[in-house]
Design a protein around this motif. Structure first.
Motif, PDB file in Angstrom:
ATOM      1  N   ARG A  97      44.602  35.611  46.154  1.00 41.34           N
ATOM      2  CA  ARG A  97      43.478  34.660  46.185  1.00 41.34           C
ATOM      3  C   ARG A  97      42.159  35.422  46.197  1.00 41.34           C
ATOM      4  O   ARG A  97      41.233  35.111  45.450  1.00 41.34           O
ATOM      5  N   ASP A  98      42.083  36.444  47.044  1.00 43.97           N
ATOM      6  CA  ASP A  98      40.852  37.219  47.153  1.00 43.97           C
ATOM      7  C   ASP A  98      40.527  37.934  45.844  1.00 43.97           C
ATOM      8  O   ASP A  98      39.363  37.973  45.417  1.00 43.97           O
ATOM      9  N   LYS A  99      41.538  38.492  45.184  1.00 43.58           N
ATOM     10  CA  LYS A  99      41.322  39.141  43.885  1.00 43.58           C
ATOM     11  C   LYS A  99      40.802  38.138  42.868  1.00 43.58           C
ATOM     12  O   LYS A  99      39.907  38.450  42.076  1.00 43.58           O
ATOM     13  N   MET A 100      41.372  36.931  42.870  1.00 39.67           N
ATOM     14  CA  MET A 100      40.928  35.899  41.940  1.00 39.67           C
ATOM     15  C   MET A 100      39.457  35.572  42.192  1.00 39.67           C
ATOM     16  O   MET A 100      38.674  35.441  41.247  1.00 39.67           O
ATOM     17  N   MET A 101      39.088  35.455  43.452  1.00 35.67           N
ATOM     18  CA  MET A 101      37.709  35.123  43.790  1.00 35.67           C
ATOM     19  C   MET A 101      36.749  36.202  43.310  1.00 35.67           C
ATOM     20  O   MET A 101      35.689  35.911  42.766  1.00 35.67           O
ATOM     21  N   VAL A 102      37.118  37.450  43.508  1.00 33.53           N
ATOM     22  CA  VAL A 102      36.274  38.560  43.061  1.00 33.53           C
ATOM     23  C   VAL A 102      36.104  38.503  41.545  1.00 33.53           C
ATOM     24  O   VAL A 102      35.001  38.657  41.023  1.00 33.53           O
TER      25      VAL A 102
END
Length: 158
Positions: A97-102
């Protein structure tokens, strides 16, 4: 952490609201929508690959129940998924999720907002930010149309 939660809610809203923006001519450009969809697809694939085969099958069974209307409580479905995942799997899914947000934020033009507003963020779970692995997997795995219909049904007074 609060900033990440707010950013997550807003950016996931962009994915969930893309079709509305496209219909009324506002929102991200077609190129931006394609990049956001690609980031979403990549996150879904990676997150599911972070699960054991047995847990992936259990998660898929819950997703199927939501998709075919047997299970209509999004929060309950997310909690069921969370109960299936090991702590390591949950951590890995939230990492995706965090990678997607970045990725989404890195590709966003200066000054653009991904959807909603700071005062009215809309997350995939009916206005609730998706801060748990189960909710994130559910949001990635259910069609936008189905999520929208379930959110609308849950928002109506009983």
């Amino acid at each position: 952490m609060l900033a990440l939660a707010l950013a997550t809610g807003l950016s996931l809203a962009a994915c969930a609201q893309q079709s509305n923006a496209a219909e009324n001519g506002s929102g991200p450009s077609p190129e931006m929508r394609a990049q956001m969809q690609q980031a979403r697809d990549n996150a879904k694939t990676a997150a599911l690959n972070d699960l054991s085969p047995a847990d992936r099958a259990k998660v898929q069974a819950i997703v199927d129940q939501v998709s075919n209307g047997q299970l209509t409580d999004l929060r309950g479905a997310a909690q069921q998924i969370d109960a299936v995942l090991t702590p390591d799997e949950s951590k890995a899914v939230l990492g995706e999720r965090d990678k997607m947000m970045v990725t989404i934020h890195a590709n966003m033009p200066a000054g653009a907002t991904p959807g909603g507003s700071a005062s009215h963020p809309q997350g995939a779970m009916g206005g609730h930010r998706v801060n748990d692995a189960g909710g994130f997997l559910l949001q990635l795995s259910i069609s936008r149309e189905k999520l929208r219909a379930l959110r609308q049904a849950q928002a109506k007074p009983q």
